[in-house]
Design a protein around this motif. Sequence first.
Motif, PDB file in Angstrom:
ATOM      1  N   ARG A  25       2.075  -2.565   5.766  1.00  0.00           N
ATOM      2  CA  ARG A  25       0.799  -1.871   5.966  1.00  0.00           C
ATOM      3  C   ARG A  25       1.021  -0.366   6.080  1.00  0.00           C
ATOM      4  NH1 ARG A  25      -4.259  -3.480   7.498  1.00  0.00           N
ATOM      5  NH2 ARG A  25      -5.540  -1.961   8.613  1.00  0.00           N
ATOM      6  N   ARG A  26       2.047   0.023   6.821  1.00  0.00           N
ATOM      7  CA  ARG A  26       2.359   1.452   6.963  1.00  0.00           C
ATOM      8  C   ARG A  26       2.692   2.069   5.611  1.00  0.00           C
ATOM      9  NH1 ARG A  26       6.653   4.047   6.539  1.00  0.00           N
ATOM     10  NH2 ARG A  26       7.969   2.194   6.621  1.00  0.00           N
ATOM     11  N   ARG A  27       3.454   1.359   4.787  1.00  0.00           N
ATOM     12  CA  ARG A  27       3.827   1.892   3.477  1.00  0.00           C
ATOM     13  C   ARG A  27       2.606   2.046   2.569  1.00  0.00           C
ATOM     14  NH1 ARG A  27       9.099  -1.484   1.653  1.00  0.00           N
ATOM     15  NH2 ARG A  27       8.719  -0.326  -0.307  1.00  0.00           N
ATOM     16  N   PHE A  28       1.687   1.088   2.641  1.00  0.00           N
ATOM     17  CA  PHE A  28       0.461   1.216   1.855  1.00  0.00           C
ATOM     18  C   PHE A  28      -0.378   2.394   2.333  1.00  0.00           C
ATOM     19  CE2 PHE A  28       0.924  -3.362   0.531  1.00  0.00           C
ATOM     20  CZ  PHE A  28       0.941  -3.121  -0.833  1.00  0.00           C
ATOM     21  N   LEU A  29      -0.478   2.592   3.655  1.00  0.00           N
ATOM     22  CA  LEU A  29      -1.274   3.696   4.183  1.00  0.00           C
ATOM     23  C   LEU A  29      -0.612   5.039   3.888  1.00  0.00           C
ATOM     24  CD1 LEU A  29      -2.517   2.247   7.588  1.00  0.00           C
ATOM     25  CD2 LEU A  29      -3.817   2.558   5.473  1.00  0.00           C
ATOM     26  N   ASP A  30       0.724   5.087   3.938  1.00  0.00           N
ATOM     27  CA  ASP A  30       1.426   6.328   3.582  1.00  0.00           C
ATOM     28  C   ASP A  30       1.175   6.678   2.120  1.00  0.00           C
ATOM     29  OD1 ASP A  30       2.433   6.554   6.116  1.00  0.00           O
ATOM     30  OD2 ASP A  30       4.450   5.829   5.619  1.00  0.00           O
ATOM     31  N   ASP A  70     -10.946  -1.016   1.699  1.00  0.00           N
ATOM     32  CA  ASP A  70     -10.374  -1.387   2.990  1.00  0.00           C
ATOM     33  C   ASP A  70      -9.240  -0.441   3.376  1.00  0.00           C
ATOM     34  OD1 ASP A  70     -12.099  -3.520   3.224  1.00  0.00           O
ATOM     35  OD2 ASP A  70     -10.661  -4.999   2.501  1.00  0.00           O
ATOM     36  N   VAL A  71      -8.468  -0.029   2.383  1.00  0.00           N
ATOM     37  CA  VAL A  71      -7.370   0.912   2.642  1.00  0.00           C
ATOM     38  C   VAL A  71      -7.926   2.261   3.069  1.00  0.00           C
ATOM     39  CG1 VAL A  71      -5.305   2.009   1.703  1.00  0.00           C
ATOM     40  CG2 VAL A  71      -5.968  -0.268   0.911  1.00  0.00           C
ATOM     41  N   LEU A  72      -8.934   2.741   2.354  1.00  0.00           N
ATOM     42  CA  LEU A  72      -9.551   4.021   2.715  1.00  0.00           C
ATOM     43  C   LEU A  72     -10.150   3.960   4.111  1.00  0.00           C
ATOM     44  CD1 LEU A  72     -10.408   6.893   1.951  1.00  0.00           C
ATOM     45  CD2 LEU A  72     -12.460   5.924   0.899  1.00  0.00           C
ATOM     46  N   ALA A  73     -10.790   2.845   4.440  1.00  0.00           N
ATOM     47  CA  ALA A  73     -11.373   2.689   5.781  1.00  0.00           C
ATOM     48  C   ALA A  73     -10.292   2.770   6.847  1.00  0.00           C
ATOM     49  CB  ALA A  73     -12.119   1.363   5.874  1.00  0.00           C
ATOM     50  N   GLU A 137     -21.339   4.223   7.478  1.00  0.00           N
ATOM     51  CA  GLU A 137     -21.548   3.789   8.864  1.00  0.00           C
ATOM     52  C   GLU A 137     -20.314   4.071   9.703  1.00  0.00           C
ATOM     53  OE1 GLU A 137     -22.638  -0.306  11.356  1.00  0.00           O
ATOM     54  OE2 GLU A 137     -22.731  -0.286   9.165  1.00  0.00           O
ATOM     55  N   GLN A 138     -19.137   3.818   9.146  1.00  0.00           N
ATOM     56  CA  GLN A 138     -17.897   4.101   9.869  1.00  0.00           C
ATOM     57  C   GLN A 138     -17.742   5.590  10.128  1.00  0.00           C
ATOM     58  OE1 GLN A 138     -14.079   2.136   8.831  1.00  0.00           O
ATOM     59  NE2 GLN A 138     -13.273   4.192   8.487  1.00  0.00           N
ATOM     60  N   ARG A 139     -18.041   6.408   9.114  1.00  0.00           N
ATOM     61  CA  ARG A 139     -17.919   7.866   9.273  1.00  0.00           C
ATOM     62  C   ARG A 139     -18.828   8.374  10.385  1.00  0.00           C
ATOM     63  NH1 ARG A 139     -20.313  12.604   7.639  1.00  0.00           N
ATOM     64  NH2 ARG A 139     -22.058  11.490   6.689  1.00  0.00           N
TER      65      ARG A 139
END
Length: 225
Positions: A25-30, A70-73, A137-139
């Motif tokens: 997950r960290r690698r995808f977010l990086d 989902d990744v952007l969120a 909505e999240q923003r």
Amino acid sequence: MAGRLKAPSGRYGGKSAEERQAERRRRFLDAALQLFGDVPGYRGTTVAALSEAAGLSTRQFYEEFRTLEDVLAALHLQVNDWAEEAVLAAVLGAQHLPLAERAAAIFRAYAANVTADPRRVRITFVEIIGVSPRLEEQRLARRARWVDLVCAEAEAFVTRGEAAPRDYRLAATAFIGSVNGLLHDWNAGWVEATLDEVVDELVRQLLGILQPPGWVPGGSLHQPA
């Protein structure tokens, strides 16, 4: 796709399934911070490109996320969490300072964290805009959290007799808009000023809200005779 693929369980290479999942997950977010926050941006990125940048497979992507949205969120929340951690640390470290110095310390911490990496600014103020009702909505929810923080600080100043007593929610909402807009414009090169000058201007605006003309420290607003 109906849902995420099931990730393998058990230990492998000395790491538990949970540890391997957290690392993926960290690698995808990086990788997302690099691609979404720079070129090609969120709208120009594919699952395949993100997986390649992360050094992982598309199958592993779908074990962690359903869609790129989902990744952007998740990345948007992470960037905001980093900034919030910096601000809360500054709040704790400046709790005994007078209003002007405390406000400056808090906003310097926020601005330094957000602008330390231009990609964070783009994720926070550009890429998240207009993607979907869910992300809007999240923003707005995260903006409301920042408004709550400003209101809490304002009430603390009121209690100490350093700010005028009033309902600060509307003013805090307007102020957060100013913070976001000015930092975005500064990062984009549209504002000819140093970051310190930008923060100083924001602090002056906040002080003008907290200590309006006619207010006496420890008292209330003077009314014209």
